[in-house]
Design an enzyme around this catalytic site. Sequence first.
Site, mmCIF file in Angstrom:
data_model
loop_
_atom_site.group_PDB
_atom_site.id
_atom_site.type_symbol
_atom_site.label_atom_id
_atom_site.label_comp_id
_atom_site.label_asym_id
_atom_site.label_seq_id
_atom_site.Cartn_x
_atom_site.Cartn_y
_atom_site.Cartn_z
ATOM 1 N N ASN A 137 0.735 -1.131 0.047
ATOM 2 C CA ASN A 137 0.085 0.012 -0.077
ATOM 3 C C ASN A 137 0.626 1.153 -0.009
ATOM 4 O O ASN A 137 0.357 2.357 -0.656
ATOM 5 C CB ASN A 137 -1.079 -0.083 1.388
ATOM 6 C CG ASN A 137 -2.277 -0.749 0.934
ATOM 7 O OD1 ASN A 137 -2.554 -0.550 -0.198
ATOM 8 N ND2 ASN A 137 -2.950 -1.190 1.959
ATOM 9 N N CYS A 426 -3.701 -9.817 4.339
ATOM 10 C CA CYS A 426 -3.460 -9.481 3.279
ATOM 11 C C CYS A 426 -2.028 -8.516 3.196
ATOM 12 O O CYS A 426 -1.422 -8.297 2.319
ATOM 13 C CB CYS A 426 -4.299 -8.631 2.474
ATOM 14 S SG CYS A 426 -5.769 -9.442 1.783
ATOM 15 N N PHE A 427 -1.436 -8.656 4.471
ATOM 16 C CA PHE A 427 -0.176 -7.851 4.492
ATOM 17 C C PHE A 427 0.040 -6.560 3.914
ATOM 18 O O PHE A 427 0.997 -6.388 3.499
ATOM 19 C CB PHE A 427 0.940 -8.913 4.097
ATOM 20 C CG PHE A 427 0.594 -10.287 4.384
ATOM 21 C CD1 PHE A 427 0.151 -10.713 5.700
ATOM 22 C CD2 PHE A 427 0.433 -11.338 3.314
ATOM 23 C CE1 PHE A 427 -0.139 -11.978 5.860
ATOM 24 C CE2 PHE A 427 -0.045 -12.614 3.481
ATOM 25 C CZ PHE A 427 -0.206 -13.150 4.839
ATOM 26 N N CYS A 428 -1.066 -5.762 3.978
ATOM 27 C CA CYS A 428 -0.883 -4.408 3.519
ATOM 28 C C CYS A 428 -0.661 -4.509 1.579
ATOM 29 O O CYS A 428 0.034 -3.504 1.087
ATOM 30 C CB CYS A 428 0.068 -3.353 4.115
ATOM 31 S SG CYS A 428 -0.583 -3.348 5.561
ATOM 32 N N ASN A 429 -1.157 -5.438 1.089
ATOM 33 C CA ASN A 429 -0.581 -5.709 -0.301
ATOM 34 C C ASN A 429 -1.958 -6.272 -1.122
ATOM 35 O O ASN A 429 -1.967 -7.488 -1.309
ATOM 36 C CB ASN A 429 0.540 -6.714 -0.729
ATOM 37 C CG ASN A 429 1.080 -6.874 -1.983
ATOM 38 O OD1 ASN A 429 0.201 -6.556 -2.869
ATOM 39 N ND2 ASN A 429 2.377 -7.058 -1.945
#
Length: 833
Positions: A137, A426-429
Amino acid sequence: MEGAKEEFLRLFRDDYGYPDALKNIDEMRSTEFKRLEGVTYLDHAGATLYSEAQLEAIFRDLSTNVYGNPHSQSDSSHATSNVLNEARRQVLAYFNASPMDYKCIFTSGATGALKLVGETFPWSGESCYMYTVENHNSVLGIREYALDLGATALAVDIEEVEYMRSSKPSIHILKHSTLRRNEASSPVEIQNGNAYNLFAFPSECNFSGKKFPLELVNIIKGCAGRRIGDSLQCRGSWLVLIDAAKGCATEPPDLARYPADFVACSFYKMFGFPTGLGALIVQNEAAGLLNKKYFSGGTVSASIADIDFVKRRESIEQFFEDGTVSFLDIAAIRHGFHIINRLTMPSISRHTASLATYTRNKLVELRHGNGLKLCLLYGKTVEKANPSCLGPTVTFNLKRSDGSWYGYREVEKLASLSSIQLRTGCFCNPGACAKFLGLSHLDLLSNLEDGHVCWDDADVLNGKPTGAVRISFGYMSTFEDAEKFVTFLKTSFVTKTSIWKVLYPFEAKANAHTDVRWSQLNDGVCLKSITVYPVKSCGGFSVSCWPLVNSGLKYDREWLLRGPNGEILTQKKVPQLCHVRTFVDLEQEILHLESQFCNESLQISLQMDVSASLLEEMNVYGQKYLVRSYGNEINKWFTQAISLRCTFIRCASSKHRSSVRQADNRLCRDVQSQLNFANEAQLLLISEGSVNDLNDRLRLNAKECVIENGGSLIVDAMRFRPNLVISGAEAYAEDNWGTIHVRKAKFSSLGGCNRCQMINIDQESGEIQKSKEPLATLASYRRVQGKILFGVLLRYENQMPEDAENGTEEEHWLEVGQKVHPSLVISSESLQM
């Protein structure tokens, strides 16, 4: 494990464990990471760990040297300036970047470095911001600057990089929609007649571990004014940004071979400490294109306060580093570099790759008893992975033997009970997440409308996972870490028998001898104890008899404590609450409270003076209540009792909840009746027979369940904070009860009670059990659809006939010793279908 390790070393002996270092991996773990004893840490992609030797070196440095503000000429300032210069040199050397061509700008982290590029890049109406879909992100956020200044933005998938013998490498890209903002501010005119475009990609995807070919740098930079890939053409020059936050921990980009214009990194990803510090490695020519507006202390040679005059410093680092840099943190990074340079980056890369490859291969092999695969791995692999194209990250989801998904939160919770630390979501992805999980734009928007946001518990919606499970290895990870995780998956998620026995093992057991059980039940199931908990999460009191009201047991959880920020206080957050003892005197109509931390007890009249308190609406775990709060004197007493400022709250009334049942008609969470401050239902029933069975299992696990006196960790029914305890029933018979009659009082079963970490708190001492028992043992055999069930939730069915003479309802009391008469929710015939 010995046999497994021999197999591992046969395959990876030359790569694993730093055989040429002063300390091998086992010696390093035992001496420099002693805090990891009993803990399996597998979130190095989120934050790797610092070495104890590293911290000791930092403390020695800071305790023997005087470092002052570098914006001066004192000796301490010169000492700091020397440290800063040496740190910049080390960072550039780490990326093989020549000081003649590159500069190191310290930032607050990789995100700060990326933001600096985005807000100062020379965007124009002719510019294009192109980025790979698989980006953090913090990289996606740059498009806000681009779009706002009239540039276009474009997400792409890099399908393939071809290396031709007779020509330069070429790429095949898949374009997504081109974005341009209609309401953008007036497009900026291009500089010197030349438009500048920016391409951003990660050296390693933080979602899947996929490594992107660094040759992209040379390909993109060589496409000025020409077509990129199959169909993309943009006017002007291309600059390239690499997000190396994940990849630089094991394989930093070589800027001598792949001269990117910008590289962002964070130091805690590399060697654990310090946090909140990163760097932007910027090419000198690219730095000259950046348009920085703001100036601050340290960035100017001179400025005049009352006229428009400022002379900025010419040094690239000083020009971009606003204010005083975090010089003590920067002084610490040389000690981190010392650790990893001592091991060497090639050795770290091989070591971590060996562990990730072994784990991937083992996960691919895991199958249920019916032959279906347990794991679906994400990344550039279908079967056993090629380590050259993947970093030391393994991302996956798990499937049950019937093809449905295990939720990633279930995996995370069970891993925590096994002292395994990993990452889910989602691990900021978002791009990689949607790509690998097959989530369309409609799916993502639908999930958002359903209330799903990052970090919540909605892990499966509409039959699809909303995120994944990720484990990642660091330079101090060991084979034992990898093997423990593989074993955890085998024991916790692989189904070896029929799906019914896996999903409902206790129900299958309970109904195997239905006729026998009913004979035992009819011989004497009785009410053994009654406990009332007036204040949510505080101690309760046991009684021999107690009245029932519309909300269950009279005065049960009618009060709670609200924290200083409006949060609801429970033992999970404040274990000291268990030291607050309560008692309700029905005759005197007084609530009595005591605490070992208060000199005097507290008495509160049950007849609250409504004129002295305001009625307000309060949200408690998504439900609206009308409540009244108490005055300062009472709140001071509770603040002293739990060492936290708080407000004492009483329930005035609650909204009715609608009944919601699952498709199998077994579990129910919300109830269609009045609730005080209970989480899920009016009453909780625990069977003494079920507690005895749990203790038998704890004894079998005695080596893992030891308390200070050396005995087995045995629990009693009160550990689960029940309202009702029964005796005389076989273990888990209560799972299949539909209704319960105690004399004239009728109760409906709402299904099993989902247990949490709170049952690991000793209700006498307030201490959390380090063994994570009994929840860990319960998780091994009482897990249903991600929930760990023990005890049943009850709703009091207030269906008493009205008194013909006075029109009032008959009051029912429960009494210890009364017979309990249950009825099954399902018949024995239905089990045979």
